[in-house]
Design an enzyme around this catalytic site. Sequence first.
Site, mmCIF file in Angstrom:
data_model
loop_
_atom_site.group_PDB
_atom_site.id
_atom_site.type_symbol
_atom_site.label_atom_id
_atom_site.label_comp_id
_atom_site.label_asym_id
_atom_site.label_seq_id
_atom_site.Cartn_x
_atom_site.Cartn_y
_atom_site.Cartn_z
ATOM 1 N N GLY A 75 83.305 10.266 78.123
ATOM 2 C CA GLY A 75 82.564 11.515 78.509
ATOM 3 C C GLY A 75 81.841 11.581 79.823
ATOM 4 O O GLY A 75 81.909 10.388 80.317
ATOM 5 N N ASP A 132 78.298 2.008 83.358
ATOM 6 C CA ASP A 132 76.755 1.868 84.126
ATOM 7 C C ASP A 132 76.588 0.350 84.592
ATOM 8 O O ASP A 132 76.173 0.087 85.617
ATOM 9 C CB ASP A 132 75.902 2.655 83.573
ATOM 10 C CG ASP A 132 76.051 4.008 83.650
ATOM 11 O OD1 ASP A 132 77.041 4.603 84.363
ATOM 12 O OD2 ASP A 132 75.355 4.770 82.816
#
Length: 173
Positions: free
Chosen positions: A6, A33
């Site tokens: 997403g 991340d």
Amino acid sequence: MIILNGGSSSGKTSIARSLQALLPDPWLSFSIDDFVEALPERMLSSDAGIQFAPGGAVSVGADFRTLEAAWMAGIAATARAGAHVVIDDVFLGGAASQQRWEQALGELDILWVGVRCNPEAAAQREGRRANRTAGMAAQQAETVHEGVRYDLELDTANTGSADCARTIAERLS
């Protein structure tokens, strides 16, 4: 193995954490991340690494792709060794990103989950996070899903992370 795809601020990390709390077996969670944070500082603003432009555009270069392939292979090895793994990723390349995961994971069973959040809601969440480039969430909200095949799709603008995790857990049963 579960792969959550997403856009930025769509709720993937919250879903991954909820899954870890909900599922009876331990699951490791790896995030794009975390991978970006592990890169050398010089790669965070270079053509060969990753660049975050004003307005939210993200581009990656050859060195990023080389290290990303190694990261994916390492995660695949972890899963092959018997660990349950949930991935939190942003498919900047849409279908091409999914193909890179498929190549790395080979024969492993994967539950592909699309984490959708409308651009307005994602932008609001992004505004509450100090570590995001303004505009990234709205820009990625739809583009990361282009050409990607899913087993399950969730709408996080209208459903909380715990409920999304329950839906995924039911699908695993």
